[in-house]
Scaffold this motif. Structure first.
Motif, PDB file in Angstrom:
ATOM      1  N   ALA A   1      -4.368  11.475   0.601  1.00  0.00           N
ATOM      2  CA  ALA A   1      -5.063  11.333   1.887  1.00  0.00           C
ATOM      3  C   ALA A   1      -4.063  11.170   3.021  1.00  0.00           C
ATOM      4  O   ALA A   1      -4.227  11.749   4.103  1.00  0.00           O
ATOM      5  CB  ALA A   1      -6.018  10.139   1.837  1.00  0.00           C
TER       6      ALA A   1
ATOM      7  N   GLY B   1     -10.275   3.728   1.809  1.00  0.00           N
ATOM      8  CA  GLY B   1      -9.017   3.657   1.071  1.00  0.00           C
ATOM      9  C   GLY B   1      -7.953   4.644   1.480  1.00  0.00           C
ATOM     10  O   GLY B   1      -6.995   4.877   0.729  1.00  0.00           O
ATOM     11  N   TRP B   2      -8.035   5.215   2.691  1.00  0.00           N
ATOM     12  CA  TRP B   2      -7.061   6.244   3.064  1.00  0.00           C
ATOM     13  C   TRP B   2      -5.626   5.717   3.079  1.00  0.00           C
ATOM     14  O   TRP B   2      -4.687   6.442   2.739  1.00  0.00           O
ATOM     15  CB  TRP B   2      -7.405   6.859   4.429  1.00  0.00           C
TER      16      TRP B   2
ATOM     17  N   ASN C   1      -4.132   3.706   1.149  1.00  0.00           N
ATOM     18  CA  ASN C   1      -3.540   3.480  -0.172  1.00  0.00           C
ATOM     19  C   ASN C   1      -3.675   4.714  -1.059  1.00  0.00           C
ATOM     20  O   ASN C   1      -3.682   4.603  -2.281  1.00  0.00           O
ATOM     21  CB  ASN C   1      -4.185   2.263  -0.844  1.00  0.00           C
ATOM     22  N   ASP C   2      -3.793   5.873  -0.440  1.00  0.00           N
ATOM     23  CA  ASP C   2      -3.989   7.131  -1.154  1.00  0.00           C
ATOM     24  C   ASP C   2      -2.976   8.138  -0.616  1.00  0.00           C
ATOM     25  O   ASP C   2      -3.105   8.625   0.503  1.00  0.00           O
ATOM     26  CB  ASP C   2      -5.426   7.614  -0.927  1.00  0.00           C
ATOM     27  N   GLU C   3      -1.935   8.449  -1.399  1.00  0.00           N
ATOM     28  CA  GLU C   3      -0.867   9.312  -0.903  1.00  0.00           C
ATOM     29  C   GLU C   3      -1.374  10.704  -0.545  1.00  0.00           C
ATOM     30  O   GLU C   3      -0.907  11.305   0.425  1.00  0.00           O
ATOM     31  CB  GLU C   3       0.275   9.398  -1.918  1.00  0.00           C
TER      32      GLU C   3
ATOM     33  N   GLU D   1     -11.459   2.427   7.432  1.00  0.00           N
ATOM     34  CA  GLU D   1     -11.730   2.387   5.993  1.00  0.00           C
ATOM     35  C   GLU D   1     -13.099   1.818   5.638  1.00  0.00           C
ATOM     36  O   GLU D   1     -13.547   1.969   4.507  1.00  0.00           O
ATOM     37  CB  GLU D   1     -10.628   1.580   5.286  1.00  0.00           C
TER      38      GLU D   1
ATOM     39  N   LYS E   1       0.829  -1.203   0.000  1.00  0.00           N
ATOM     40  CA  LYS E   1       0.000   0.000   0.000  1.00  0.00           C
ATOM     41  C   LYS E   1       0.864   1.252   0.000  1.00  0.00           C
ATOM     42  O   LYS E   1       2.049   1.215   0.310  1.00  0.00           O
ATOM     43  CB  LYS E   1      -0.926   0.001   1.223  1.00  0.00           C
TER      44      LYS E   1
END
Length: 299
Positions: free
Chosen positions: A291, A284-285, A287-289, A238, A73
């Motif tokens: 965020a 999905g926080w 796996n979200d740069e 999530e 991730k």
């Protein structure tokens, strides 16, 4: 401790694979709990400076997330970059391993230090767990074979054994100069940051094996009200199912997390604390740069 000719001060990166006791060691050297700990790998997600002051020197210990090969991730990739980035500009490094064990991730950490070109001291932690001490010397010899270390020290960070000799090996590796921080300073992080970490520590300690990695903490309120600190913490998950688990039946688990975190805050901040906690969903926080950056993660 041995006498040194002058005062020394400098930065030392604390590197190793996940869950070898890096944060416990930093806390022991600093003399205060500034890095959260648990028995779960990757408890440390942020780079943190621990300031360890001694009569003849000051070690600025850069506690880092554990280096690991799997980067599934965005958060894992960011933590790896943070760990490697901690090597920039340091005077020396402390490689922490587990007594009796050397695996591919230890090799990964050693190779990263070799590339950085700084002197490396090896701390072989958790020697108190080795029942047959006769196995320790052959293990140390095997690890040091064909690898270059400025010194090798068997230690127990938890029991604070072997730390004086470790400090004596590290101080000559940093520059001769005055202290870079005051004697009463213990970290470069704010109380607000530390409050969020103490809530997250309880999530790591109290939840199941997987769920803690889908949670993070954001401090929405941090206010001084006379002798009282008013702190508001949001626990991000999530999925809705994860929210229900964190809250627990009748809110019991969330109350327990808050109670334990508040107690740790009061000890660290030496102040009464009023802590409120909420649980919210942000899909999905981890796996979200973008965020991750809004939630305080940096590489």
């Amino acid at each position: 401790m041995t006498d040194l000719p002058s005062h020394r001060a400098g930065h030392v990166a604390v590197i190793g694979r996940p869950n070898v006791g890096k944060s416990t060691l930093v806390n022991a050297l600093v003399g205060f709990k500034i890095s959260i700990t648990s028995n779960r790998p990757q408890t440390t997600r942020h780079r943190l400076l621990g300031i360890a002051s001694f009569p003849h020197g000051q070690l600025l210990l850069v506690d880092t997330p554990g280096l690991h090969r799997e980067q599934k991730k965005a958060m894992n990739r960011m933590m790896n970059r943070a760990a490697r980035g901690a090597l920039e500009g340091v005077d020396a490094a402390l490689l922490v391993i587990e007594a009796g064990r050397w695996d591919d991730e230890d090799t990964l950490a050693y190779e990263a230090l070799k590339e950085a070109g700084v002197p490396v001291v090896l701390a072989v932690n958790q020697v108190d767990r080795i029942k047959d001490k006769g196995k320790l010397l052959p293990f140390l010899a095997e690890v040091a074979k064909d690898r270059e270390f400025a010194a090798v020290h068997p230690i127990s960070a938890l029991k604070r054994k072997g730390l004086e000799d470790l400090v004596d090996s590290l101080l000559p590796l940093v520059p001769e100069q005055a202290a870079l921080y005051g004697e009463d300073e213990i970290t470069d992080k704010s109380q607000r940051f530390l409050a969020g970490e103490l809530v997250r520590e309880q999530l790591m300690r109290q939840l199941g094996a997987e769920l803690p990695y889908a949670t993070t903490v954001e401090i929405e309120q941090f206010a001084v009200d006379g002798k009282l600190l008013r702190i508001g913490a949001v626990i991000w998950v999530e999925r809705d199912g994860q929210k229900a688990i964190v809250i627990g039946k009748g809110g019991e688990r969330l109350r327990e997390i808050g109670t334990r975190a508040r107690g740790q805050m009061e000890r660290l901040f030496d102040s009464k604390v009023f802590l409120e906690t909420w649980v919210r969903v942000r899909e999905g926080w981890s796996n979200d740069e973008a965020a991750l950056r809004t939630l305080g993660y940096h590489d």
